[in-house]
Design a protein around this motif. Structure first.
Motif: not given
Length: 425
Positions: A230-232, A394-398, A408-409, A415-416
């Protein structure tokens, strides 16, 4: 390939789109056996079924009626049918719907004595297709058409941008994107609907991770490999500036139009972008090249495939006629024709020897991409897990696009989502 001991059975993939078929209801005693069928609405589908229902009736004396339903109401309609034990007897199945619907008694075991001698030999299907088609030991669907997501590029555009060949791994993808000096974008992915989840799954598999543990009892997507994946994915926007920010809103029509219009030189997608490109005047499949997507940092490959299946509802009055209709649709020519019409690939391998897939590009999909293609686990509760994970990704990418993603996000969001998955499982 997996080969089953019974002579004839059927099964099946994702993405994902096109149309739904339903089967047989007992006919009038004074006339021919009639089977009623329902399909997802798609351009060209009605003409296809009109033609082949007529051919099938001439061969067998079985009359086929059909209707269409949009994807937006298809799942609700099907669940209503299963709850009331009414409606069409044969239906197209979206692969991710199988666990809940099979658990609710919605699909006949296609190895049962009533139908096993009248459906296609499952020995022709790839093992991955049969894995999707099998739920708790029963074969509940026949693989019909499917599509893996491949690396696709317009060779002339890539070369004009000063880049040579396909990227082998993640580092190559970033290096080529940053070296690209064309007038358009080098690379893009869809970012709306359920595409964030599918893209994350692809990067997860490429990083050596998996969505659930081997026994499907616990989430595994939040482990080290999931965080890396997901970081990539986020860094393609935030750190490396590989993908344009507007792609977070892109659906299929957007990426098809961008690829066909040469607004970008490459993508990872299924056959829809290929068809859109070929449909543009003056453009040819010869302009394109196909390969498996770049591998992850440890050399793992992976990509997502979607599949549609055909199943028979257990309340049918005409199981044999229903099975015969499915068997007809899985012949090489009809299977290739509907797959081409919808924008997928045939599950019958002989379909690649027909006029509909007479190009080396299709063989590249079949030979180079399918071996690394995976899909979602067949487990109860997956729909809820998929929805939660899609929202989280989608939240991370936005946030990556807007510059609001902090250290850390990614771990916190995964985890959630894993906690929701744990409770669901």
């Amino acid at each position: 390939m997996r080969r089953h001991t019974r002579r004839k059975v059927l099964a099946t993939t994702g993405a994902a789109t096109a149309f739904s078929l339903a089967g047989c209801i007992g006919g009038d005693n004074d006339g021919p056996t009639t089977i009623e069928t329902r399909y997802m609405d798609a351009p060209g589908a009605e003409e296809y079924f009109e033609e082949h229902a007529e051919i099938f009736e001439e061969e067998t004396g079985i009359h086929v009626e059909f209707e269409f339903v949009g994807w937006g109401e298809a799942q609700e309609t099907l669940l209503s049918d299963i709850t009331s034990q009414t409606g069409p007897d044969v239906q197209e199945i979206a692969s991710t719907w199988i666990p809940e619907q099979a658990d609710a008694g919605g699909w006949m075991d296609l190895e049962s004595d009533e139908v096993v001698d009248h459906i296609p030999d499952t020995g022709m299907f790839e093992e991955g297709a049969m894995d999707v088609a099998t739920f708790q030991g029963d074969i509940v669907g026949i693989p019909w058409f499917w599509g893996p997501r491949a690396w696709q590029q317009i060779d002339e555009e890539v070369e004009d941008g000063g880049v040579d060949g396909h990227p082998d791994d993640w580092d190559d993808l970033v290096d080529q994107a940053q070296a690209y000096d064309g007038d358009n974008h080098y690379f893009a992915l869809m970012g709306s609907d359920f595409e964030p989840m599918r893209n994350f799954a692809m990067f997860l598999w490429q990083s050596g991770g998996q969505l659930l543990t081997d026994d499907y009892s616990e989430p595994a997507f939040h482990n080290e490999e999931g965080v890396q994946a997901l970081e990539f994915y986020a860094d393609l926007y935030q750190e490396y500036d590989v993908m344009p920010s507007e792609t977070v809103e892109w659906a299929a029509a957007d990426i098809n139009g961008a690829f066909a219009g040469r607004q970008m030189a490459s993508t990872v997608d299924a056959l829809g972008t290929v068809g859109a490109y070929e449909d543009e005047d003056g453009q040819s499949l010869d302009d394109l090249s196909i390969s498996a997507p770049p591998v992850g940092p440890d050399g793992d490959g992976g990509t997502f495939f979607g599949m549609e299946l055909l199943g028979i509802h257990p309340w049918t009055d005409e199981p044999e006629a229903a099975a015969q209709w499915i068997d007809y649709l899985l012949r090489a020519e009809p299977n290739a024709e509907i797959s081409s019409t919808i924008g997928f690939l045939p599950t019958n391998p002989d379909g690649f020897d027909t006029e509909y897939f007479d190009h080396d590009l299709y063989e590249a999909f079949n030979e180079d991409v399918f071996p690394v293609a995976q899909t979602y686990p067949q487990v109860l509760g997956w729909g809820e897990i998929e929805g939660e994970l899609n929202r989280a990704v989608a939240e991370v990418i936005q946030n990556a696009v807007t510059g609001d993603l902090e250290e850390g996000d990614v771990e916190d969001v995964l985890d959630d989502a894993a906690e929701v998955a744990h409770q669901t499982l």
